[in-house]
Write a protein that holds these residues in place. Structure first.
Motif, PDB file in Angstrom:
ATOM      1  N   TYR A   1       0.844  -1.191   0.000  1.00 48.80           N
ATOM      2  CA  TYR A   1       0.000   0.000   0.000  1.00 48.80           C
ATOM      3  C   TYR A   1       0.880   1.241   0.000  1.00 48.80           C
ATOM      4  CZ  TYR A   1      -4.197  -2.726   0.678  1.00 48.80           C
ATOM      5  OH  TYR A   1      -5.231  -3.602   0.492  1.00 48.80           O
ATOM      6  N   ILE A   2       0.551   2.165  -0.909  1.00 44.99           N
ATOM      7  CA  ILE A   2       1.303   3.402  -1.092  1.00 44.99           C
ATOM      8  C   ILE A   2       0.540   4.534  -0.413  1.00 44.99           C
ATOM      9  CG2 ILE A   2       2.388   4.887  -2.842  1.00 44.99           C
ATOM     10  CD1 ILE A   2       3.374   2.075  -2.945  1.00 44.99           C
ATOM     11  N   PRO A   3       1.241   5.524   0.153  1.00 43.40           N
ATOM     12  CA  PRO A   3       0.532   6.641   0.796  1.00 43.40           C
ATOM     13  C   PRO A   3      -0.106   7.604  -0.195  1.00 43.40           C
ATOM     14  CG  PRO A   3       2.890   7.005   0.912  1.00 43.40           C
ATOM     15  CD  PRO A   3       2.699   5.625   0.354  1.00 43.40           C
ATOM     16  N   VAL A   4      -0.978   7.082  -1.053  1.00 43.64           N
ATOM     17  CA  VAL A   4      -1.793   7.889  -1.965  1.00 43.64           C
ATOM     18  C   VAL A   4      -3.198   7.298  -1.930  1.00 43.64           C
ATOM     19  CG1 VAL A   4       0.102   8.554  -3.494  1.00 43.64           C
ATOM     20  CG2 VAL A   4      -1.161   6.451  -3.943  1.00 43.64           C
ATOM     21  N   PRO A   5      -4.234   8.060  -2.268  1.00 50.18           N
ATOM     22  CA  PRO A   5      -5.596   7.499  -2.235  1.00 50.18           C
ATOM     23  C   PRO A   5      -5.785   6.360  -3.230  1.00 50.18           C
ATOM     24  CG  PRO A   5      -5.649   9.901  -2.348  1.00 50.18           C
ATOM     25  CD  PRO A   5      -4.244   9.496  -2.588  1.00 50.18           C
ATOM     26  N   TYR A   6      -5.353   6.583  -4.468  1.00 56.40           N
ATOM     27  CA  TYR A   6      -5.537   5.586  -5.513  1.00 56.40           C
ATOM     28  C   TYR A   6      -4.261   5.479  -6.339  1.00 56.40           C
ATOM     29  CZ  TYR A   6     -10.439   6.577  -4.447  1.00 56.40           C
ATOM     30  OH  TYR A   6     -11.621   6.768  -3.802  1.00 56.40           O
ATOM     31  N   VAL A   7      -3.941   4.266  -6.756  1.00 53.28           N
ATOM     32  CA  VAL A   7      -2.859   4.038  -7.702  1.00 53.28           C
ATOM     33  C   VAL A   7      -3.503   3.794  -9.065  1.00 53.28           C
ATOM     34  CG1 VAL A   7      -0.966   2.538  -8.383  1.00 53.28           C
ATOM     35  CG2 VAL A   7      -1.308   3.084  -5.975  1.00 53.28           C
ATOM     36  N   PRO A   8      -3.185   4.593 -10.084  1.00 54.67           N
ATOM     37  CA  PRO A   8      -3.782   4.390 -11.405  1.00 54.67           C
ATOM     38  C   PRO A   8      -3.585   2.963 -11.895  1.00 54.67           C
ATOM     39  CG  PRO A   8      -2.611   6.469 -11.341  1.00 54.67           C
ATOM     40  CD  PRO A   8      -2.301   5.764 -10.056  1.00 54.67           C
ATOM     41  N   LEU A   9      -4.554   2.489 -12.628  1.00 55.24           N
ATOM     42  CA  LEU A   9      -4.557   1.104 -13.075  1.00 55.24           C
ATOM     43  C   LEU A   9      -3.298   0.752 -13.850  1.00 55.24           C
ATOM     44  CD1 LEU A   9      -6.422  -1.401 -13.146  1.00 55.24           C
ATOM     45  CD2 LEU A   9      -7.239  -0.579 -15.348  1.00 55.24           C
TER      46      LEU A   9
ATOM     47  N   CYS B   1       6.616  -9.841  -8.331  1.00 55.74           N
ATOM     48  CA  CYS B   1       5.507  -8.952  -8.691  1.00 55.74           C
ATOM     49  C   CYS B   1       5.142  -8.126  -7.462  1.00 55.74           C
ATOM     50  CB  CYS B   1       4.305  -9.766  -9.169  1.00 55.74           C
ATOM     51  SG  CYS B   1       2.816  -8.779  -9.411  1.00 55.74           S
ATOM     52  N   VAL B   2       5.253  -6.813  -7.568  1.00 48.99           N
ATOM     53  CA  VAL B   2       4.848  -5.904  -6.492  1.00 48.99           C
ATOM     54  C   VAL B   2       3.556  -5.231  -6.933  1.00 48.99           C
ATOM     55  CG1 VAL B   2       5.467  -3.903  -5.094  1.00 48.99           C
ATOM     56  CG2 VAL B   2       7.239  -5.525  -5.801  1.00 48.99           C
ATOM     57  N   ALA B   3       2.473  -5.539  -6.223  1.00 48.19           N
ATOM     58  CA  ALA B   3       1.166  -4.955  -6.529  1.00 48.19           C
ATOM     59  C   ALA B   3       0.946  -3.771  -5.600  1.00 48.19           C
ATOM     60  CB  ALA B   3       0.068  -5.992  -6.337  1.00 48.19           C
ATOM     61  N   ARG B   4       0.811  -2.596  -6.173  1.00 46.88           N
ATOM     62  CA  ARG B   4       0.723  -1.368  -5.385  1.00 46.88           C
ATOM     63  C   ARG B   4      -0.715  -0.854  -5.374  1.00 46.88           C
ATOM     64  NH1 ARG B   4       5.394   2.044  -8.252  1.00 46.88           N
ATOM     65  NH2 ARG B   4       4.030   1.607 -10.017  1.00 46.88           N
TER      66      ARG B   4
ATOM     67  N   GLY C   1      -3.501   2.073  -3.407  1.00 48.13           N
ATOM     68  CA  GLY C   1      -3.679   3.223  -2.547  1.00 48.13           C
ATOM     69  C   GLY C   1      -4.551   2.847  -1.361  1.00 48.13           C
ATOM     70  N   TYR C   2      -4.602   3.715  -0.354  1.00 52.66           N
ATOM     71  CA  TYR C   2      -5.339   3.357   0.851  1.00 52.66           C
ATOM     72  C   TYR C   2      -6.847   3.387   0.653  1.00 52.66           C
ATOM     73  CZ  TYR C   2      -5.446   8.484   1.467  1.00 52.66           C
ATOM     74  OH  TYR C   2      -5.604   9.835   1.275  1.00 52.66           O
ATOM     75  N   LYS C   3      -7.332   3.879  -0.492  1.00 54.01           N
ATOM     76  CA  LYS C   3      -8.769   3.825  -0.778  1.00 54.01           C
ATOM     77  C   LYS C   3      -9.077   2.951  -1.981  1.00 54.01           C
ATOM     78  CE  LYS C   3     -11.572   6.832   0.514  1.00 54.01           C
ATOM     79  NZ  LYS C   3     -12.534   7.943   0.637  1.00 54.01           N
ATOM     80  N   ASP C   4      -8.060   2.256  -2.500  1.00 59.59           N
ATOM     81  CA  ASP C   4      -8.293   1.330  -3.602  1.00 59.59           C
ATOM     82  C   ASP C   4      -9.092   0.136  -3.117  1.00 59.59           C
ATOM     83  OD1 ASP C   4      -7.346   2.216  -6.088  1.00 59.59           O
ATOM     84  OD2 ASP C   4      -5.271   1.966  -5.443  1.00 59.59           O
ATOM     85  N   VAL C   5      -9.857  -0.430  -4.029  1.00 66.14           N
ATOM     86  CA  VAL C   5     -10.689  -1.590  -3.717  1.00 66.14           C
ATOM     87  C   VAL C   5      -9.986  -2.846  -4.199  1.00 66.14           C
ATOM     88  CG1 VAL C   5     -12.870  -2.739  -4.175  1.00 66.14           C
ATOM     89  CG2 VAL C   5     -12.810  -0.270  -3.843  1.00 66.14           C
ATOM     90  N   ARG C   6      -9.829  -3.811  -3.304  1.00 62.98           N
ATOM     91  CA  ARG C   6      -9.307  -5.123  -3.683  1.00 62.98           C
ATOM     92  C   ARG C   6     -10.439  -6.135  -3.561  1.00 62.98           C
ATOM     93  NH1 ARG C   6      -4.944  -7.320  -0.381  1.00 62.98           N
ATOM     94  NH2 ARG C   6      -5.010  -8.930  -1.979  1.00 62.98           N
ATOM     95  N   LYS C   7     -11.074  -6.350  -4.686  1.00 64.44           N
ATOM     96  CA  LYS C   7     -12.213  -7.275  -4.717  1.00 64.44           C
ATOM     97  C   LYS C   7     -12.013  -8.169  -5.935  1.00 64.44           C
ATOM     98  CE  LYS C   7     -17.267  -7.214  -5.049  1.00 64.44           C
ATOM     99  NZ  LYS C   7     -18.423  -6.359  -5.310  1.00 64.44           N
ATOM    100  N   GLU C   8     -11.249  -9.221  -5.750  1.00 67.16           N
ATOM    101  CA  GLU C   8     -10.777  -9.987  -6.896  1.00 67.16           C
ATOM    102  C   GLU C   8     -11.202 -11.449  -6.791  1.00 67.16           C
ATOM    103  OE1 GLU C   8      -7.004  -8.994  -5.698  1.00 67.16           O
ATOM    104  OE2 GLU C   8      -6.689  -7.323  -7.065  1.00 67.16           O
ATOM    105  N   ASP C   9     -11.552 -12.020  -7.922  1.00 71.23           N
ATOM    106  CA  ASP C   9     -11.816 -13.439  -8.013  1.00 71.23           C
ATOM    107  C   ASP C   9     -10.507 -14.130  -8.363  1.00 71.23           C
ATOM    108  OD1 ASP C   9     -12.600 -15.699 -10.315  1.00 71.23           O
ATOM    109  OD2 ASP C   9     -13.722 -15.813  -8.437  1.00 71.23           O
TER     110      ASP C   9
END
Length: 854
Positions: free
Chosen positions: A650-658, A677-680, A682-690
């Protein structure tokens, strides 16, 4: 390579330019594919790990001189990355960040109307109980008490929400996001104050991370930055303030539903015969049960009703206020004279100071103006407060004061008694709905705070349900919902009176305001570079007012003020313990990294049998080989043919662009088939993955990575052969059209149209690779590696996880042993497993026991 501060440059390519020492340095540019930049070498990363793209070309010395043309060709404009594993972000177009386009006046007005139902519910319902609480401390003996209390309320609203939040604090937003964590993440980007040592230089290339650092000439800002970075005490103090502010918001979320609902329902007392206190408590509990029971459905379906109801509520407040002013006493306008505040304190002494605890209730919910900024714009919140909320509240309080001038004994039910009889039931219904909406806003804010705390590593993982596919901010946390419901019911059943709840209410609100004052002052010093006199005026003026209110509300600790402090302390201990244990665990993992030389000595078979399949080794390290991998080699009889070390960061930004989310790189030689693989996020990004779609995207991203790497090598080889006859100088830039196009050669030309249409990141202006580069079909090594990857995918995925046990060392102090071995261990045992987010079948998971000594 120069890894110094971020240089703010206009959008351009990233080039190597000569320095005085004869070497080269990076010049930042927004069009560069950040994932494979030389900055990805991570400074202390082992040089044995090869980096695709620039990794192999970042060497210094004679070799870099010979391949200078290669640098220029490879560092030209590139298309945006298309590899990503974020599923939800693909469903929500434009979800990341706010549009840079200016909103039209009509759009701003429409958005301002919507803020009424989300932002101003709590503050809008405060006329239900403010005066009844104030005059429970100060009995009305003359008009001085009424006018003094009215003047105090009016200037409190004008000073804190209007002057402080509307015109100052709202400007301290983090790419359009507000709240305590937003301020903290903003400060983290300008100064390295995060206690978790997983920062990477390449993170600063994220577009939402870009910032203008304090200039070296501004010694004050640099001094503050150095103090924050070099002294661990300041880092801990800053983190403590942020966690304290967040925990107080949660504490406020427990009291708001109780206070708002009970205040609205209490209007039936005196209106309905036989409706006593027990009836008020029972009806309030029923409304609270209903309110918390519907949370699991989300607010999306009924959200459109919020703004009209609150709009109607504010119209009622102003209409009834004007009616009372005209009918009873228009002279209450004298309260605009602040001299009545002085007379109020002079006449009543310590009782007046105690009444400040009731007066502060008029600004409860002011922090929501900043915390809910992410759903709206700054201008819309400013317009709504200035044009609607502020005048309506002033008129409402003036109307109640005018009514009290003629009816001083009607203090206990001042709001409903001041309503004309024929309008009682419509106003009661609207007031009850408004109270529920105000409660809904604080419940949602509590959910949001918990999610942000989890993202920044300050709260244990718990289940989060996303109730909307279109609005990312609408979430539901079952555990917190039922906890809040039980606490609210206990509070209503225990206190049984709005005045008693009001004694507890307000402490958390004032605490959050003081935390925001400190953080915004730090932003002024470090980031805004404001004049020192203005910087000092901000905490002196607003801090003094808030401190006065804090002393007043703290005097009510014995009368119920201990309750929010107890809740806040509980959540503060949980968050600080989780952060403390996570930092120690990460440091332990860093110390236990496996040497790459050891892996290379094992050979391509890794000292075991390699069987077809893809092993996803989840770990928290952004560099190095985690110790869990050594445990896997010892424990498992065979190892997968393809290994991917996956790090969720998690990066200290609201959203990380896709297009900037993922970083890929190779670990070891090609025949090892190992990648990182480093998946970055933001603190308001949604992680809802199948997990199935996750795996598919992972392989697609890895294929693109391998193709790009092969094209890089082919392009470098062909360029070096051409330059044997004509070696260019680094500083020379060809001006001919042909050379210009050659300089802007992209690294990825085989983007399929389906990918481009799906991601919306195609760059039509980018030229294709020259014919001298080798295609995938002509490169047998690439074709072999891709075929091996496909074979591994066909065999399936296995998630390799560490079942870690964190223990304090024997020589540690007793306090540390107690916190780590018992409290932190209890939180780890009861938190949600990381694989639960991906809904991975248990048959695809392999766990290895690990003990981390910290």
């Amino acid at each position: 390579m120069d890894d110094g501060g971020i240089q703010e440059e206009p959008p351009s390519a990233r080039f190597l330019t000569p320095t005085r020492s004869g070497g080269t340095r990076w010049v930042d540019g927004s069009e560069v594919d950040s994932s494979e930049s030389a900055a990805l070498s991570l400074g202390d990363e082992r040089s044995g790990e090869t980096v695709s793209a620039e990794g192999s070309a970042a060497a210094t010395g004679p070799a870099s001189r010979v391949s200078s043309g290669t640098f220029r060709r490879r560092l030209g404009k590139r298309p945006r990355r298309v590899d990503s594993l974020d599923v939800e972000a693909m469903n929500v177009r434009g979800a990341h960040g706010h549009s840079s386009k200016e909103l039209t006046m009509l759009s701003t007005i429409a958005m301002a109307f919507q803020t009424l139902g989300v932002v101003y519910g709590d503050m809008g319902t405060s006329p239900l109980y403010v005066f009844s609480d104030v005059f429970s401390k100060v009995p009305i003996k003359s008009e001085v008490e009424i006018l003094g209390a009215l003047s105090l309320v009016m200037y409190t609203i004008a000073l804190i929400p209007f002057a402080k939040y509307v015109f100052i604090v709202l400007k301290a937003n983090d790419n359009g996001e507000g709240g305590t964590f937003a301020l903290y993440s903003l400060i983290c980007r300008y100064a390295k104050v995060s206690l978790l040592p997983n920062q990477q230089r390449v993170d600063e290339d994220i577009s939402s991370f870009r910032l203008k650092l304090p200039t070296p000439e501004l010694e004050r800002a640099m001094f503050v930055k150095d103090c924050l970075e070099k002294k661990p005490l300041f880092k801990n103090i800053l983190l403590f303030l942020v966690l304290m502010g967040t925990s107080m918001v949660i504490g406020d979320g427990i009291l708001t539903p109780s206070m708002s609902v009970m205040s609205a329902v209490s209007g039936l007392q005196g209106q309905v015969p036989g409706f006593n206190t027990d009836a008020v408590v029972m009806v309030s509990i029923i409304v609270l049960l209903l309110l918390f029971s519907v949370q699991r459905f989300g607010t999306g379906k009924v959200g459109f009703m919020f703004a009209p109801i609150l709009g109607l509520w504010f119209i009622n407040l102003s209409s009834i206020g004007i009616y009372n002013i005209v009918k009873y006493d228009i002279s209450v306008v004298r309260a605009f004279n602040p001299a009545y505040i002085y007379l109020f304190f002079q006449t009543n002494g310590m009782k007046a100071w105690s009444a400040l605890g009731g007066c502060v209730l008029c600004i409860t919910g002011a922090e929501a103006m900043f915390a809910d900024l992410g759903h709206f714009s700054v201008k819309s919140i400013q317009v709504a407060f200035t044009a609607v909320v502020f005048p309506c509240l002033l008129i409402a309080y003036m109307g109640q004061a005018a009514f009290l001038m003629k009816n001083p004994l009607a203090v206990e039910r001042i709001f409903y008694d001041s309503v004309p009889g024929v309008l009682f039931w419509p106003v009661f219904v609207i007031a009850t709905l408004a109270a529920m909406i105000a409660s809904q806003a604080m419940i949602s804010a509590t959910f949001s705070c918990i999610k942000q705390a989890m993202a920044l590593g300050c709260f244990p993982r718990i289940k989060i349900i996303h109730t909307s596919k279109k609005i990312m901010g609408q979430i539901y946390i079952p555990v917190m919902n039922w906890f809040l419901m039980v606490m609210c019911i206990i509070i209503v059943a225990t206190f049984r009176s709005t005045n008693d709840i009001a004694n507890a209410y307000g402490i958390a609100e004032v605490g959050v305001m003081m935390v925001s004052t400190v953080l915004v002052t730090l932003v002024m010093l470090l980031i805004w570079q404001t004049n020192l006199f203005l910087v000092l005026c901000f905490p002196i003026l607003f801090g003094a007012v808030e401190f006065a209110y804090l002393t007043a509300v703290l005097s009510k600790i014995r009368e119920g003020g201990w309750l929010p402090l107890a809740f806040s302390s509980l959540f503060l201990c949980i968050m600080y313990t989780w952060n403390y244990g996570s930092v120690l665990k990460y440091q332990s993992e860093m110390r236990g990294k496996i040497s790459l030389d050891f892996i290379l000595d094992l050979g391509a078979t890794l000292g075991t049998v390699r069987v077809p399949g893809i092993g996803l080794v989840y770990n928290e390290l952004v560099q190095g080989i985690p110790s869990i991998f050594g445990q896997l080699l010892v424990t498992l009889p065979a190892m997968h043919s393809t290994i991917v070390f996956v790090c969720i960061k998690y990066i200290p930004v609201p959203y990380v662009p896709l297009e900037e989310r993922f970083l890929f790189r190779r670990v070891g030689q090609k025949d090892y088939h190992m990648f990182r693989c480093v998946a970055r996020y933001g603190y308001k990004d949604v992680r809802k993955e199948d997990h199935g779609f996750f795996e598919q995207l992972l392989v697609e991203s890895l294929e693109k990575f391998l193709r790009r790497e092969a094209q890089e090598i082919a392009l470098e080889t062909s360029t070096m052969e051409a330059e044997r006859d004509d070696i260019s100088v680094v500083s020379e830039v060809p001006q001919s059209p042909a050379s210009e196009g050659d300089l802007r050669t992209p690294l990825l030309s085989d983007q399929r149209s389906g990918d481009d249409n799906r991601m919306g990141t195609r760059d039509d202006s980018a030229p294709v690779l020259p014919s001298s580069s080798m295609s995938a079909e002509e490169d047998p090594a690439l074709e072999y590696e891709l075929e091996a990857l496909r074979e591994a995918m066909a065999s399936g995925f296995t998630y390799l996880l560490a079942h870690g046990d964190v223990r304090a060392r024997k020589e540690s102090f007793f306090t540390k042993k107690f916190i780590i071995n018992y409290f932190y261990a209890f939180l780890r045992r009861n938190c949600r497993a990381g694989t639960a987010t991906l809904k991975v079948p248990h048959s695809n998971i392999m766990r290895v026991g690990m003990t981390y000594m910290v």
